[in-house]
Scaffold this active site. Sequence first.
Site, PDB file in Angstrom:
ATOM      1  N   ASP A  21     -11.260  13.347  18.685  1.00  0.00           N
ATOM      2  CA  ASP A  21      -9.813  13.455  18.470  1.00  0.00           C
ATOM      3  C   ASP A  21     -10.129  13.919  16.794  1.00  0.00           C
ATOM      4  O   ASP A  21     -10.263  14.754  16.180  1.00  0.00           O
ATOM      5  CB  ASP A  21      -9.007  13.120  18.610  1.00  0.00           C
ATOM      6  N   HIS A  54      -2.207  12.060  15.950  1.00  0.00           N
ATOM      7  CA  HIS A  54      -2.747  12.827  17.492  1.00  0.00           C
ATOM      8  C   HIS A  54      -3.764  11.833  18.254  1.00  0.00           C
ATOM      9  O   HIS A  54      -3.859  11.114  19.170  1.00  0.00           O
ATOM     10  CB  HIS A  54      -3.550  14.187  17.111  1.00  0.00           C
ATOM     11  N   SER A 216      -2.633  17.302  26.512  1.00  0.00           N
ATOM     12  CA  SER A 216      -3.438  16.698  25.709  1.00  0.00           C
ATOM     13  C   SER A 216      -3.076  14.935  25.672  1.00  0.00           C
ATOM     14  O   SER A 216      -3.949  14.057  26.461  1.00  0.00           O
ATOM     15  CB  SER A 216      -3.269  16.659  24.033  1.00  0.00           C
TER      16      SER A 216
END
Length: 364
Positions: A21, A54, A216
């Site tokens: 990520d 994230h 996600s």
Amino acid sequence: MKADEMWKVSTGKGVKVAVVDSGVSPDTPSLKGQVLDETPHAVGYKATKDYTGHGTTMAELIAGTGAGGGLKGLAPEAKIVPYRINADSLKDKVDQENAPKLADVIRAIADSDVKIISMSFGADAENSEDLAAFKYAHSKGKLMFAAAGNEAQKKNLIGYPAAYPYVVGIAASDEDGSVGKFSEHGNYVDLASPGLSVPVWCDEKLKAYCLSQGTSQATAIASASAALVWSAHPDWTANQVLASLIDTAGRDWARDDPSTYLGYGLIRPRKVLEDSGYKPVAADTDPLATENAEGVEEDPSAASPSASTSSQAPKDTSGGATSAAGSSSESSDDTTMWVTLGAAAAVLVVGGGAFAVIRSRRRT
């Protein structure tokens, strides 16, 4: 998903999950002690420096402990191995030059003792080096999950790596099992997982959580689900773990006729864990054999944004399209509400019940 019941059987202990990520910060209260310093140096550039927040969110959804008011993930005793990859969202030129390529990262993970690869990002074009890397990782017994994408209302392009062979494409659903209208669809969607109204870190400052939605989050929860099952059955292969999740997924259609929107159904690891006599398939049985043999196909009924009003469209859900940070083609997740860190953990208790959806058949 009745996490409290599942945790009586399995908490993910003994399973390592690679989070590929924007990097993962190991210093949030929920991740202290959860992020392993095992990222190979050759592909470890700033793996523990998250430039968007994230990747840290995805790691917490998988293995957060809930300490200090943080998220408690679905597999709180699993461990995270962090990776940062090069992506369009990386604006710093030095970072772009030094961040590893996806193919190099996947090969490095394949050669490690990590069992699960969680990838909450996507692009709309395939790459021969990446394809070869994923086939290599499959040959090394890794179980790989990737986000289907969040642009269904705009363009619904085929998303990679979700569409590569041996990678499990994950769609996002709400607590009732209805697919999010932003969730991309096609015959590369294999399973659905909760992905609406999920707490996420608002930004790279890691000061507050927001509620957000996306494939996600669904991918992280699917990866955690696999960690729970693999922890309970450490002798199973990746094929057996995935086959058990497909077999027990919530659906109201035939198992051999997967949905374009929701694949084989909503992931329900509890159904595997609560059955002490569950018998897995043969170790070398590929649960995605049909898809891997036929390849990815465009879905004519779902390719147009106007499909949201057709008889084959998913149920309407609240919110607009969102997308994963770290994507090479999409922007960061939208957020809808600020949530400050409190004393109590935000425990992941998202739904996972029955399905009642209008769907599109994959093949005619």
